[in-house]
Design an enzyme around this catalytic site. Sequence first.
Site, PDB file in Angstrom:
ATOM      1  N   GLN A  88       0.859  -1.199   0.000  1.00 60.87           N
ATOM      2  CA  GLN A  88       0.000   0.000   0.000  1.00 60.87           C
ATOM      3  C   GLN A  88       0.889   1.241   0.000  1.00 60.87           C
ATOM      4  O   GLN A  88       1.468   1.590   1.030  1.00 60.87           O
ATOM      5  CB  GLN A  88      -0.882  -0.033   1.257  1.00 60.87           C
ATOM      6  CG  GLN A  88      -1.794   1.153   1.434  1.00 60.87           C
ATOM      7  CD  GLN A  88      -2.354   1.207   2.854  1.00 60.87           C
ATOM      8  OE1 GLN A  88      -1.882   0.509   3.754  1.00 60.87           O
ATOM      9  NE2 GLN A  88      -3.357   2.029   3.059  1.00 60.87           N
ATOM     10  N   GLY A  89       1.000   1.899  -1.143  1.00 59.23           N
ATOM     11  CA  GLY A  89       1.860   3.079  -1.255  1.00 59.23           C
ATOM     12  C   GLY A  89       1.072   4.359  -1.038  1.00 59.23           C
ATOM     13  O   GLY A  89       0.772   5.088  -1.991  1.00 59.23           O
ATOM     14  N   SER A 148       4.834  -1.190   3.945  1.00 62.23           N
ATOM     15  CA  SER A 148       5.054  -2.567   4.403  1.00 62.23           C
ATOM     16  C   SER A 148       5.121  -3.496   3.200  1.00 62.23           C
ATOM     17  O   SER A 148       4.312  -3.378   2.268  1.00 62.23           O
ATOM     18  CB  SER A 148       3.907  -3.024   5.307  1.00 62.23           C
ATOM     19  OG  SER A 148       3.762  -2.153   6.393  1.00 62.23           O
ATOM     20  N   GLU A 189      -9.208  -1.211   6.257  1.00 61.88           N
ATOM     21  CA  GLU A 189      -7.947  -1.480   6.954  1.00 61.88           C
ATOM     22  C   GLU A 189      -8.169  -2.185   8.298  1.00 61.88           C
ATOM     23  O   GLU A 189      -7.330  -2.954   8.742  1.00 61.88           O
ATOM     24  CB  GLU A 189      -7.163  -0.176   7.164  1.00 61.88           C
ATOM     25  CG  GLU A 189      -5.678  -0.401   7.194  1.00 61.88           C
ATOM     26  CD  GLU A 189      -4.868   0.869   6.919  1.00 61.88           C
ATOM     27  OE1 GLU A 189      -5.463   1.962   6.814  1.00 61.88           O
ATOM     28  OE2 GLU A 189      -3.643   0.754   6.827  1.00 61.88           O
ATOM     29  N   SER A 219      -3.098   7.094  13.844  1.00 61.92           N
ATOM     30  CA  SER A 219      -2.464   7.239  15.157  1.00 61.92           C
ATOM     31  C   SER A 219      -3.505   7.541  16.240  1.00 61.92           C
ATOM     32  O   SER A 219      -4.641   7.912  15.950  1.00 61.92           O
ATOM     33  CB  SER A 219      -1.434   8.376  15.110  1.00 61.92           C
ATOM     34  OG  SER A 219      -2.118   9.613  15.023  1.00 61.92           O
ATOM     35  N   GLU A 255      -3.750  10.015  18.262  1.00 62.83           N
ATOM     36  CA  GLU A 255      -4.248  11.407  18.265  1.00 62.83           C
ATOM     37  C   GLU A 255      -5.351  11.562  17.217  1.00 62.83           C
ATOM     38  O   GLU A 255      -6.345  12.249  17.448  1.00 62.83           O
ATOM     39  CB  GLU A 255      -3.101  12.394  17.984  1.00 62.83           C
ATOM     40  CG  GLU A 255      -2.109  12.546  19.133  1.00 62.83           C
ATOM     41  CD  GLU A 255      -1.181  11.354  19.299  1.00 62.83           C
ATOM     42  OE1 GLU A 255      -1.023  10.569  18.343  1.00 62.83           O
ATOM     43  OE2 GLU A 255      -0.616  11.190  20.401  1.00 62.83           O
TER      44      GLU A 255
HETATM   45  C1  LIG Z   1       4.047  -0.769  11.433  1.00 61.92           C
HETATM   46  C2  LIG Z   1       3.573   0.269  10.435  1.00 61.92           C
HETATM   47  C3  LIG Z   1       3.256  -0.145   9.153  1.00 61.92           C
HETATM   48  C4  LIG Z   1       2.840   0.796   8.214  1.00 61.92           C
HETATM   49  N1  LIG Z   1       2.548   0.365   6.935  1.00 61.92           N
HETATM   50  C5  LIG Z   1       2.169   1.273   5.990  1.00 61.92           C
HETATM   51  C6  LIG Z   1       1.923   0.850   4.642  1.00 61.92           C
HETATM   52  O1  LIG Z   1       2.044  -0.321   4.295  1.00 61.92           O
HETATM   53  N2  LIG Z   1       1.581   1.801   3.743  1.00 61.92           N
HETATM   54  C7  LIG Z   1       1.430   3.111   4.067  1.00 61.92           C
HETATM   55  O2  LIG Z   1       1.077   3.889   3.179  1.00 61.92           O
HETATM   56  N3  LIG Z   1       1.664   3.550   5.336  1.00 61.92           N
HETATM   57  C8  LIG Z   1       2.035   2.654   6.299  1.00 61.92           C
HETATM   58  N4  LIG Z   1       2.291   3.062   7.601  1.00 61.92           N
HETATM   59  C9  LIG Z   1       2.262   4.502   7.885  1.00 61.92           C
HETATM   60  C10 LIG Z   1       1.113   4.959   8.753  1.00 61.92           C
HETATM   61  O3  LIG Z   1      -0.093   4.984   8.040  1.00 61.92           O
HETATM   62  C11 LIG Z   1       1.507   6.350   9.255  1.00 61.92           C
HETATM   63  O4  LIG Z   1       2.662   6.180  10.087  1.00 61.92           O
HETATM   64  C12 LIG Z   1       0.411   7.018  10.055  1.00 61.92           C
HETATM   65  O5  LIG Z   1      -0.664   7.353   9.222  1.00 61.92           O
HETATM   66  C13 LIG Z   1       0.932   8.307  10.755  1.00 61.92           C
HETATM   67  O6  LIG Z   1       1.542   9.136   9.823  1.00 61.92           O
HETATM   68  P1  LIG Z   1       3.033   9.706  10.054  1.00 61.92           P
HETATM   69  O7  LIG Z   1       3.908   8.562  10.441  1.00 61.92           O
HETATM   70  O8  LIG Z   1       3.392  10.487   8.838  1.00 61.92           O
HETATM   71  O9  LIG Z   1       2.933  10.661  11.290  1.00 61.92           O
HETATM   72  P2  LIG Z   1       2.352  12.214  11.312  1.00 61.92           P
HETATM   73  O10 LIG Z   1       1.103  12.214  10.559  1.00 61.92           O
HETATM   74  O11 LIG Z   1       3.499  13.041  10.804  1.00 61.92           O
HETATM   75  O12 LIG Z   1       2.142  12.392  12.805  1.00 61.92           O
HETATM   76  C14 LIG Z   1       3.189  12.688  13.747  1.00 61.92           C
HETATM   77  C15 LIG Z   1       2.538  12.866  15.102  1.00 61.92           C
HETATM   78  O13 LIG Z   1       1.644  14.004  15.073  1.00 61.92           O
HETATM   79  C16 LIG Z   1       0.344  13.592  15.461  1.00 61.92           C
HETATM   80  N5  LIG Z   1      -0.663  14.307  14.638  1.00 61.92           N
HETATM   81  C17 LIG Z   1      -0.696  14.396  13.290  1.00 61.92           C
HETATM   82  N6  LIG Z   1      -1.774  15.103  12.874  1.00 61.92           N
HETATM   83  C18 LIG Z   1      -2.449  15.447  13.998  1.00 61.92           C
HETATM   84  C19 LIG Z   1      -3.651  16.185  14.250  1.00 61.92           C
HETATM   85  N7  LIG Z   1      -4.385  16.684  13.248  1.00 61.92           N
HETATM   86  N8  LIG Z   1      -4.056  16.339  15.536  1.00 61.92           N
HETATM   87  C20 LIG Z   1      -3.322  15.829  16.566  1.00 61.92           C
HETATM   88  N9  LIG Z   1      -2.169  15.138  16.391  1.00 61.92           N
HETATM   89  C21 LIG Z   1      -1.736  14.935  15.134  1.00 61.92           C
HETATM   90  C22 LIG Z   1       0.278  12.089  15.182  1.00 61.92           C
HETATM   91  O14 LIG Z   1      -0.677  11.438  15.997  1.00 61.92           O
HETATM   92  C23 LIG Z   1       1.705  11.661  15.536  1.00 61.92           C
HETATM   93  O15 LIG Z   1       1.839  11.493  16.914  1.00 61.92           O
HETATM   94  C24 LIG Z   1       2.715   2.160   8.565  1.00 61.92           C
HETATM   95  C25 LIG Z   1       3.025   2.556   9.876  1.00 61.92           C
HETATM   96  C26 LIG Z   1       3.463   1.629  10.795  1.00 61.92           C
HETATM   97  C27 LIG Z   1       3.786   2.085  12.183  1.00 61.92           C
END
Ligand SMILES: Cc1cc2nc3c(=O)[nH]c(=O)nc-3n(C[C@H](O)[C@H](O)[C@H](O)COP(=O)(O)OP(=O)(O)OC[C@H]3O[C@@H](n4cnc5c(N)ncnc54)[C@H](O)[C@@H]3O)c2cc1C
Length: 405
Positions: free
Chosen positions: A131-132, A166, A249, A378, A380
Amino acid sequence: MDLALSPEEEAFRAEVREWVGGNLPDGWGTPAYKEPRSFEERVVFSKQWEKKLSEAGYAGLHWPKEYGGRGATYMQQIIFHEEMARARAPQLFINFVGMNLAGPTIMAHGSEEQKKRYLPPILSMDEIWCQGFSEPNAGSDLANCQTRADLDGDHFVVNGQKIWTSFAHVADWCLLLCRTDQSVPKHKGLSYLLVDMKLPGIDPRPLKQVTGDAEFNEVFFTDVIVPRSQLLGEMNMGWTYANTTLSHERGPAFLGHQIRFRNALADMFAHANRTIRDGVPVSEHPAFRGRLAAAYAELEIMRYIGLRNITSILRNGRPGTEGSVAKLYWSHMVRRMQELALAVGGPAAALDGPDADDRGQWQRGYLMSFAQTIAAGSSEIQKNIISERVLGMPRGEVWAPKEKR
Ligand SMILES: Cc1cc2nc3c(=O)[nH]c(=O)nc-3n(C[C@H](O)[C@H](O)[C@H](O)COP(=O)(O)OP(=O)(O)OC[C@H]3O[C@@H](n4cnc5c(N)ncnc54)[C@H](O)[C@@H]3O)c2cc1C
C-alpha cells in the site's frame, strides 16, 4: 443485541474448528516447534500457510462469490477469526494488503478487465501487494500526498517518494496514491494507480525497525512509466478510492484480536506463576497482583467494546465510529500488557535471543506494541475522530478557557 449463533453458524464454527485442528503446521505450538522469527523466515512460512488457507476455501472469506470468494456473512467472518485465534493459528501476514485492501478496492472501483486480471492471483496467493499511501509529509494528512503522476499520452510518468510501505521489497504490485492535478485543492487532484513493482525506476529501500527486522520501506519512484490502463476508476478521484481502501484497513480480523490477547494474557499469567521474585511466584507478589487483575479487567472491557462494535455493524451494515474507540483502547491496552509482561520478567526481561523467556515473545511484543498506536491511524487521530464525530466537539479548534479565546 442477541449474538446467539444460528444452527448454520454453529455448523460453520464446527467446520472451521475441524479444519484448523487438522491443518496447523506439524508441531505448531509445541515447545520444540521453532516458529519463524525473522521477516524473511516469516515471508516464506506465511506464503505456505496462506496458500493452504486459500486452497481450503478460507481465503477471501468476505469476498463475494462472483469474485471467487466465499461470500461469508459478517458473523461467519467473526467465527472464522475467533476459531483461528482460539487455535493460536498463524495470523494473516504477507497477503494482508492484497486480501483486505487491494481486493475490496479493485472490486469497488476497478474495470471488469482489472477485476479479471488482479483478483484471482490475490486469492490464490500468487501475487503480493503493498500500500503506497504514506509519504514523509503525508501520513495523518494523507491528502497532502506529493508523489506525482503526469499523464503523457497513453502512460503516466511517476516521480516521488513513499515511506513506511510494508512489504514493498517483496511485493509484486502496489496501490499507489499520487497527484495528477496540481492546480486544484489537495483532495481533488489525486489519482489511484495499480503499479507493477518490477517496473524500472522503482527502488524500495527496507527500513530497519526497532525489532531488528525490516518489514517496511521507503520507496523511490524515478520517471516510472505506468500504462494509463493501470489507472483505477477515473482520474482525480483517488481520494474517494483511497477512503474505500482505508475503510477496509480494520476489518473483522480485529474481532479475533481479543481472543489472541486472551491467549497472551493466559501466557502472561503462566509466566508470572513460573517467575520467582523475593522467594514467591510473581503472581503472588502484592506489587503485581493488582496489575495482573487490572490486565484481566481491561481485556474484559475490550471484549465489551468489541461486542458493541459487532452490534453496530450488524445493525448498520458497516463499522461506525465505535471502531475508533476500539482501536484507541486496544492499542494502548496492548502496550500496557506488554509492559507488564516485561516487568514480570524483571531486569532479565530486557535480554532477547534464544534464551529469553518464552522464546522472546514478550520482548518482541513489547517493541512491536509501539507500532499499534501509529499504524492504521495514530491515537491522536482516533481522538480527533472521537471528539468530533462521537462527542460533537468543534473541528480543529484548540480548547482554551473562554476569557483567553
Ligand atoms: C508498522 C507500520 C506499518 C505501516 N505500513 C504502511 C503501509 O504499508 N503503507 C502506508 O502507506 N503507510 C504505512 N504506515 C504509515 C502509517 O499509516 C503512518 O505512520 C500514520 O498514518 C501516521 O503518519 P506519520 O507517520 O506520517 O505521522 P504524522 O502524521 O506526521 O504524525 C506525527 C505525530 O503528530 C500527530 N498528529 C498528526 N496530525 C495530527 C492532528 N491533526 N491532531 C493531533 N495530532 C496529530 C500524530 O498522531 C503523531 O503522533 C505504517 C506505519 C506503521 C507504524
